[in-house]
Design a protein around this motif. Structure first.
Motif, short mmCIF file in Angstrom:
data_model
loop_
_atom_site.label_atom_id
_atom_site.label_comp_id
_atom_site.label_asym_id
_atom_site.label_seq_id
_atom_site.Cartn_x
_atom_site.Cartn_y
_atom_site.Cartn_z
N ARG A 212 -6.42 7.78 -6.80
CA ARG A 212 -7.34 7.05 -7.67
C ARG A 212 -6.99 7.28 -9.14
N ALA A 213 -6.64 8.51 -9.46
CA ALA A 213 -6.26 8.82 -10.84
C ALA A 213 -4.99 8.08 -11.23
N PHE A 214 -4.02 8.02 -10.31
CA PHE A 214 -2.79 7.28 -10.58
C PHE A 214 -3.10 5.81 -10.88
N LYS A 215 -4.08 5.25 -10.19
CA LYS A 215 -4.42 3.84 -10.35
C LYS A 215 -5.19 3.57 -11.64
N GLU A 216 -6.10 4.48 -11.98
CA GLU A 216 -7.07 4.19 -13.02
C GLU A 216 -6.74 4.77 -14.40
N ILE A 228 1.46 1.78 -8.97
CA ILE A 228 1.29 1.68 -7.51
C ILE A 228 1.12 3.11 -7.01
N PRO A 229 -0.10 3.53 -6.69
CA PRO A 229 -0.32 4.94 -6.34
C PRO A 229 0.52 5.43 -5.18
N PHE A 230 0.59 4.65 -4.08
CA PHE A 230 1.28 5.14 -2.88
C PHE A 230 1.91 4.00 -2.13
N GLU A 283 -8.93 -0.44 -1.88
CA GLU A 283 -9.15 0.08 -3.23
C GLU A 283 -7.92 -0.05 -4.12
N GLY A 284 -6.82 -0.51 -3.56
CA GLY A 284 -5.60 -0.64 -4.36
C GLY A 284 -4.82 0.65 -4.49
N LEU A 285 -5.08 1.62 -3.63
CA LEU A 285 -4.37 2.89 -3.68
C LEU A 285 -3.05 2.84 -2.93
N ILE A 286 -2.91 1.84 -2.06
CA ILE A 286 -1.67 1.60 -1.31
C ILE A 286 -1.04 0.32 -1.82
N ASP A 287 0.26 0.33 -1.96
CA ASP A 287 1.02 -0.85 -2.40
C ASP A 287 0.59 -2.07 -1.59
N GLN A 306 6.69 2.67 -11.81
CA GLN A 306 5.44 2.17 -11.25
C GLN A 306 4.93 3.00 -10.07
N LEU A 307 5.83 3.55 -9.27
CA LEU A 307 5.42 4.15 -8.00
C LEU A 307 5.10 5.63 -8.15
N GLY A 308 3.92 6.03 -7.64
CA GLY A 308 3.45 7.40 -7.82
C GLY A 308 3.75 8.34 -6.67
N ALA A 309 3.77 7.85 -5.43
CA ALA A 309 3.96 8.73 -4.27
C ALA A 309 4.52 7.94 -3.12
#
Length: 540
Positions: A212-216, A228-230, A283-287, A306-309
């Motif tokens: 969520r932190a990666f997204k927001e 893109i968190p994950f 929630e947009g946490l997954i690509d 862009q990609l976090g994990a």
């Protein structure tokens, strides 16, 4: 399935067969005269033969080789092996499993065939009965002193490579150390974690907080909500059991609890896993494009900041992206995460772990006119000189001995042509992949050269993995039936699970998903795996 599922036309298949027939598939005559040592004190002794003049060899060509070379004959290990044995090898490199199946069905075979014999349908025993490959037990005792010594020292390996009917059917790829069994897991952008003052997550809830932190919170600092968190990859989940393992089950596969075989996707915990992934996607946490993101697109998302994990390997993941980003963003950093659990402090139950023997092996076909000499040729790799050759290449060229340690040269580690480490290795050795030899830990100690990679391997080795199934052998009838069931099950699984995660199908239909799996025969497939595990555990 042996390696890939890429389909090709019948014209390509016909060309392969024509090539095989032109090659003669003969094994050639042997160089040197055969002699036999007399028994001493009632003990059988190794029989000596020469090496074959020539061999035809069917083997899939690894991308690390094809990136710079046309075939394995150009690789240092085989150039040197030809110099030592005088055996000229003609390699046949297929592009799909169809070519293997057609070749074996036709009977126009190469002298040796390297493939995943653990997954061959209807199984090695059946191919021996049909006189496609030969039983090697007695030949190994007579003509393979190095490999015979290994089997005597490691009865567990002998058990793994012996079929249901007692046949040793091929020369196997063996991982020589536990350190070599784990190479895949989760990793994140460490620089993003540091910027947001977050620690590496260990539980499902902590992962949710980080994503969520990666997204927001704009960790890439460009003022856009483009993170893109994950990147979820179902193949990564299936192979590594990341996230789903927190619930103590596998996903698209079998596991065992106290000797009882179970299929992950029909367990109640699987629904909980799917609910969590579906929530993250919503929630947009997954690509949002996870189902269609292939290699090059994934690379662009990483290099595009862009990609976090993601789930990946220590070499082609962490090592690759650290290398790609070193001239793009000096602050870029990655860190591995342990396999997530539900409760903080718990030890992960399941993670990625390969087997000492994973099914990859090299068989000798009945087209081979000189199997005795071929056994000797294959045995060379299991001796001390062959071991060094297959793992490190040519001394003085691709490696040097430094204080008793085989150290890759700058030709490998700092390639003057700018080749990535894996491609430089692909020009000299086979340790980066598989083959008929014992893989050496010292290869991985240098391949995983970055501290981020070394930390990842140690961390990903933490799961207990008691629930993982061993490589079990199926009878020909079991193999055919199991393959038929699982081909349909796997296709259905991929389609439905993707839809559930993306919200394209309501989870209210999940009971129907299980019912359909059962109607496809998943319970019968489980019984087949159970019977094979029971035989494995009883030593039969």
């Amino acid at each position: 399935m042996l390696r890939g599922t890429k389909k090709i036309g019948m014209a390509s298949l016909s060309l392969l067969l024509a090539a095989l027939m032109a090659a003669g598939c003969s094994g050639g005559k042997e160089t040197g005269k055969e002699t036999e040592k007399k028994p001493v004190d009632g003990q059988s002794q190794t029989t000596e033969v020469g090496y074959p003049d020539k061999l035809s060899y069917f083997v899939y060509l690894d991308p690390n080789v094809s990136a710079t070379l046309k075939d394995l004959s150009q690789v240092g290990v085989y150039r040197k092996l030809e110099e030592i044995t005088k055996t000229k090898v003609e390699f046949m490199h297929p592009s799909s499993d169809d070519q293997f199946n057609l070749m074996m069905t036709s009977g126009n075979m190469t002298d040796v065939v390297e493939a995943n014999w653990g997954k061959v349908v209807p199984g090695a025993d059946n191919y021996i009965k049909e006189k496609r490959i030969i039983r090697l037990n007695e030949l190994i005792e007579k003509y393979a002193p190095n490999f015979s010594k290994l089997l005597k020292e490691r009865p567990d390996i002998k058990k793994m490579i012996t079929s249901e009917e007692g046949n040793i059917y091929a020369f196997p790829f063996i991982r020589g150390d536990d350190y070599l069994l784990t190479a895949q897991g989760l990793f994140l952008r460490k620089d993003w974690l540091d910027k947001l003052n977050l620690k590496v997550p260990t539980t499902i809830d902590e992962w949710e907080t980080v994503l969520r932190a990666f997204k927001e919170k704009d960790p890439n600092g460009n003022g856009k909500a483009d993170e893109i968190p994950f990147l979820l990859e179902l193949s990564g989940i299936n192979n590594s059991h990341a996230f789903v393992g927190a619930w103590g089950i596998t996903a698209k596969g079998f596991y065992q609890e106290d000797g009882v075989v179970k299929y992950g996707a029909v367990q109640p915990q699987f629904l909980e896993f799917i609910k969590k992934m579906s929530q993250w996607y919503k929630e947009g946490l997954i690509d949002k494009d996870f189902a269609t993101t292939e290699g090059k697109l994934k690379d662009s998302k990483v290099t595009g900041n862009q990609l976090g994990a993601m789930i990946g390997f220590s070499g082609s993941g962490i090592g690759k992206y650290m290398g790609l980003m070193q001239d793009i963003d000096k602050s870029f950093d990655l860190v591995a995460a342990s396999y997530p659990v539900l409760k903080a402090g718990d030890r992960p139950e399941l993670g990625q772990k390969d087997f000492v023997y994973n099914g990859m092996a090299t068989a000798i076909t009945t087209s081979n006119k000189n199997p005795e000499a071929t056994v000797k040729w294959l045995d060379y790799a299991y001796g001390p000189e062959g071991h060094m050759l297959f793992n490190f290449g040519i001394e003085g060229e691709s490696y040097n001995m430094v204080d008793g340690y085989p150290t890759y040269s700058d030709l490998i580690m700092k390639n003057p042509d700018g080749l990535p480490l894996s491609h430089a290795m692909g020009r000299y050795i086979r340790a980066y992949s598989t083959g008929p030899f014992v893989q050496d830990r010292r290869y991985m100690e240098q391949y995983a050269q970055l501290p981020q990679q070394k930390q990842a391997i140690e961390l990903w080795m933490q799961p207990e993995n008691k629930k993982l199934m061993p490589i079990v052998m199926l009878t020909p009838d079991e193999s055919s039936k199991f393959s038929s069931i699982m081909n349909d099950v796997n296709t259905f699984y991929d389609e439905k699970v993707t839809k559930y995660i993306m919200g394209a199908e309501s989870l209210d239909t999940f009971n129907d998903f299980i019912k359909t799996l059962k109607s496809m025969g998943i319970d019968e497939a489980t019984k087949i795996q159970q019977a094979a595990l029971d035989r494995y555990n009883s030593g039969k």
